[in-house]
Design a protein around this motif. Sequence first.
Motif, mmCIF file in Angstrom:
data_model
loop_
_atom_site.group_PDB
_atom_site.id
_atom_site.type_symbol
_atom_site.label_atom_id
_atom_site.label_comp_id
_atom_site.label_asym_id
_atom_site.label_seq_id
_atom_site.Cartn_x
_atom_site.Cartn_y
_atom_site.Cartn_z
ATOM 1 N N ARG A 199 24.666 50.764 -6.572
ATOM 2 C CA ARG A 199 25.739 51.196 -7.465
ATOM 3 C C ARG A 199 26.462 50.028 -8.143
ATOM 4 N N ARG A 200 26.563 48.904 -7.477
ATOM 5 C CA ARG A 200 27.237 47.752 -8.096
ATOM 6 C C ARG A 200 26.395 47.115 -9.189
ATOM 7 N N HIS A 201 25.158 47.589 -9.331
ATOM 8 C CA HIS A 201 24.286 47.109 -10.403
ATOM 9 C C HIS A 201 23.893 48.248 -11.346
ATOM 10 N N ASP A 202 24.779 49.197 -11.490
ATOM 11 C CA ASP A 202 24.566 50.356 -12.360
ATOM 12 C C ASP A 202 25.867 50.584 -13.115
ATOM 13 N N ALA A 203 25.849 50.413 -14.434
ATOM 14 C CA ALA A 203 27.100 50.475 -15.203
ATOM 15 C C ALA A 203 27.781 51.824 -15.083
ATOM 16 N N VAL A 204 27.021 52.904 -15.177
ATOM 17 C CA VAL A 204 27.618 54.232 -15.073
ATOM 18 C C VAL A 204 28.234 54.424 -13.687
ATOM 19 N N ALA A 205 27.524 54.017 -12.642
ATOM 20 C CA ALA A 205 28.055 54.146 -11.287
ATOM 21 C C ALA A 205 29.294 53.291 -11.091
#
Length: 278
Positions: A199-205
Motif C-alpha cells: 500500500r505504501r507503493h500504491d498512490a490510490v492506496a
Amino acid sequence: MTFETVSTAKAYGGTQGVYRHDSTATGTPMTVSVYVPPHKEGQRLPVVWYLSGLTCTHANVTDKGEYRRACAELGLIFVAPDTSPRGEGVADDPAYDMGQGAGFYVDATQAPWAPHFGMWSYVTEELPALVATHFPADMDRQSIMGHSMGGHGALTIGLTLPERFRAISAFAPIVAPSQVPWGEKALGGYLGDDRASWRRHDAVALIEDGARVPAMLVDQGDADQFLEEQLKPHLLATACEAAGIDLTLRMQPGYDHSYYFISTFMADHLAWHAERLR
C-alpha cells in the motif's frame, strides 16, 4: 563516493551532463542525467526530479523528452536517474516488466531482488545527497514528475514526502499498481505476498490511507494502449475527489504512451512545477 562525469554538452546556455557513481543503495554503479540551466554564479536553483518508465534508462528522456528549452527559460535543474540497478550479478527477469529496467522505485525485500533493488532509498536518499553536493541545487525547492512506472514512482514518493516536494505531476502513470497486472507482478515479486505491504507503493492506496498533497497534474493519452488494463486514471480521480486533493487530470485525444506524447506536454508540466517552486 566516486562521482564521474561521463559526458557534458552545452544546451540552451546550460549544461546537459551524464554522470556515473557507485551506489550504496543498489551496490552497483548508477548513471544519472542532470541538466543545469544558465544561471548567475552562486545562484541556487530549484530541482525537478523525473522518473522514467519500464525498459527505460536515463537516456530516454534525455534524448527525447524535449525539456531543456523550458528548463533554461524557467531556471530549473532537471534530474533523470536510471530505472534500476544493472550489470553482472544483478537479478533479472526475461520479461520487460520485472528486473533490470523495471525497478518500480521500491526497496525490494525478497530474493533474488533484495541485494540490489533499493531504488526507493536511491531516489529519496542517496541521489539527492549527491545532487546537493555536486550541483547548484536549492534542496528546499524540489518537485517530482514521471512517466508510466516512473509516474507511479513520482506519485508515491511525492505523496509520502509532501514536506520535500512542492509539486507532483505525471504522464500516463500507473496509479494503482495493486490493482493491475504490471504492479501485481512487480510488487509481489519485490515485496512478497503480503498485500498490506504494497500500500505504501500504491498512490490510490496511499490517498485512501490518509496521504495528502494540495494538488497534482496528470496527462493521459486516450489512445494509450495500456490505458484500460494497466493505468486506470479514473481510480486516482475517484481517490483525489474523496480526499479533497485538487487533481488536474487531462485526457489528451489521440495521444499514445510514447515520448511523442510526453514531449508534447513536457513544457506545460515544467511551467506548472516552476510556479510552485518560486
